[in-house]
Design an enzyme around this catalytic site. Structure first.
Site, PDB file in Angstrom:
ATOM      1  N   SER A 136     -27.721 -12.185  -0.299  1.00  0.00           N
ATOM      2  CA  SER A 136     -28.385 -12.450   0.975  1.00  0.00           C
ATOM      3  C   SER A 136     -28.114 -13.847   1.514  1.00  0.00           C
ATOM      4  O   SER A 136     -28.155 -14.056   2.732  1.00  0.00           O
ATOM      5  CB  SER A 136     -29.891 -12.216   0.848  1.00  0.00           C
ATOM      6  OG  SER A 136     -30.424 -12.942  -0.239  1.00  0.00           O
ATOM      7  N   HIS A 153     -31.994 -17.780   1.846  1.00  0.00           N
ATOM      8  CA  HIS A 153     -31.818 -17.265   3.201  1.00  0.00           C
ATOM      9  C   HIS A 153     -31.674 -18.394   4.214  1.00  0.00           C
ATOM     10  O   HIS A 153     -30.756 -18.393   5.042  1.00  0.00           O
ATOM     11  CB  HIS A 153     -33.017 -16.394   3.588  1.00  0.00           C
ATOM     12  CG  HIS A 153     -33.066 -15.094   2.857  1.00  0.00           C
ATOM     13  ND1 HIS A 153     -34.036 -14.147   3.092  1.00  0.00           N
ATOM     14  CD2 HIS A 153     -32.267 -14.575   1.897  1.00  0.00           C
ATOM     15  CE1 HIS A 153     -33.836 -13.098   2.308  1.00  0.00           C
ATOM     16  NE2 HIS A 153     -32.770 -13.345   1.566  1.00  0.00           N
TER      17      HIS A 153
END
Length: 271
Positions: free
Chosen positions: A199, A252
Site C-alpha cells: 500500500s 500510506h
C-alpha cells in the site's frame, strides 16, 4: 473527400468519435479496410492536423473519453471475446506483472507455512538484520488477508500498469523502490517491524498519477479527482480507526508524499 484508412476498425471509430467532439462529421466505410470520408472539405486542415496527432498517440485518454461521449451502439463494430488473462496483460507491463506474481506467491506461502515463518524471511530488518538488504524492500510483498492483497494488487495493476505502459518500466521501478523503502522505514518507526503490504507503493502511484495528470495531461498518466478524494478519505478512515481496520497509516501517508514529490519533480519544466 477520402481522408485515410485504418486496418483496425476500433482505431478508426476512436478518431471519428473524437472529431465529432470537435464538431467535424466523418463517415466510415468498412470494407477490407476502414475508410474515412469527410463531406465538408473546408475542415480538411483541421482533420489532417488532428489525424497526425492521433497517429502519434492513438491510445491517449482523450480518444477513449471521446468514444464514451460521442460513441453510439450503432457503430457497426463487432468485438471478439477475450480471456481474463489477456485483458490483464494488455494493460500491464512485465514489471507490473512480476510484482503481482511475487505478491501472490508470497501470499500462498504465508497460507501454507504461516505468517510468522514467511515474515522471518522477508520482514523489515530488526536490529541485527540491517545488512540483509532485501528486507528493506520485501515487506511490500507481505499481505495478511485476501481483502488486503486484492485491494493493493488491483490498484497496483490499474496505476502501475498505466505508468509502465506510458512512461516505461524504469519510472515504475524507481517509484516502487523509493516508496517501498521510505514508507517501510516510516512505518517501522510507529509499529516496529511487524507490518507489510504494497500500500505504500500504491499510495505513491496514486499521488504520482494524480499530480502528473494535473500538471502534464499530455503524459497520458492520470488519476481522476474523485479517486484521489477516495484515497484521502481512506487515510482518514485509517487514522480514526473506523470499522476496526488495522491500517499502516504512516506507510500510506509517506507513500502519497513520495508520489506527489516525484510527480512535481518530473513536471517542473512542463508549461
Amino acid at each position: 473527400m477520402r481522408i485515410t484508412e485504418f486496418s483496425n476498425p476500433r482505431m478508426a471509430q476512436a478518431f471519428v468519435d473524437y472529431m465529432a467532439t470537435q464538431g467535424v462529421a466523418i463517415r466510415i466505410e468498412h470494407e477490407n479496410q476502414s475508410i474515412l470520408w469527410l463531406d465538408d472539405d473546408t475542415r480538411v486542415s483541421l482533420v489532417e492536423s488532428e489525424l497526425e496527432r492521433f497517429i502519434r498517440d492513438p491510445n491517449h485518454p482523450r480518444y477513449q473519453a471521446a468514444s464514451w461521449h460521442s460513441g453510439t451502439t450503432s457503430s457497426g463494430l463487432r468485438y471478439q471475446g477475450s480471456s481474463l488473462m489477456a485483458n490483464i496483460t494488455q494493460r500491464a507491463g512485465p514489471l507490473t506483472l512480476t510484482v503481482i506474481g511475487l505478491c501472490v506467491l508470497v501470499f500462498i506461502l504465508m497460507q501454507l507455512l504461516g505468517d510468522q515463518t514467511v515474515m522471518s524471511w522477508l520482514a523489515w530488518p530488526s536490529e541485527n538484520q540491517h545488512f540483509q538488504l532485501w528486507r528493506w524492500f520485501t515487506p511490500a510483498l507481505l499481505h495478511f488477508s485476501f481483502l488486503h492483497i486484492a485491494f493493493n494488487l488491483l490498484w497496483w495493476w490499474y496505476l502501475g500498469g498505466a505508468i509502465e505502459k506510458r512512461l516505461g518500466a524504469g519510472k515504475l521501478f524507481v517509484i516502487l523502490v523509493i516508496s517501498a523503502l521510505l514508507s517501510g522505514w516510516m512505518q517501522s518507526r510507529f509499529s516496529g517491524v511487524m507490518f507489510g503490504g504494497l500500500s505504500g507503493a500504491v499510495y505513491a502511484l496514486m499521488g504520482y498519477a494524480w499530480l502528473r495528470g494535473e500538471r502534464d495531461p499530455d503524459s497520458g498518466v492520470y488519476l481522476e479527482r474523485g479517486m484521489m478524494v477516495f484515497a484521502v478519505v481512506w487515510l482518514v478512515v485509517g487514522y480514526m480507526g473506523w470499522f476496526g481496520l488495522s491500517i499502516a497509516n504512516a506507510a500510506h501517508v509517506t507513500g502519497l508524499l513520495v508520489g506527489l514529490a516525484m510527480a512535481f519533480v518530473d513536471t517542473r519544466n512542463v508549461k
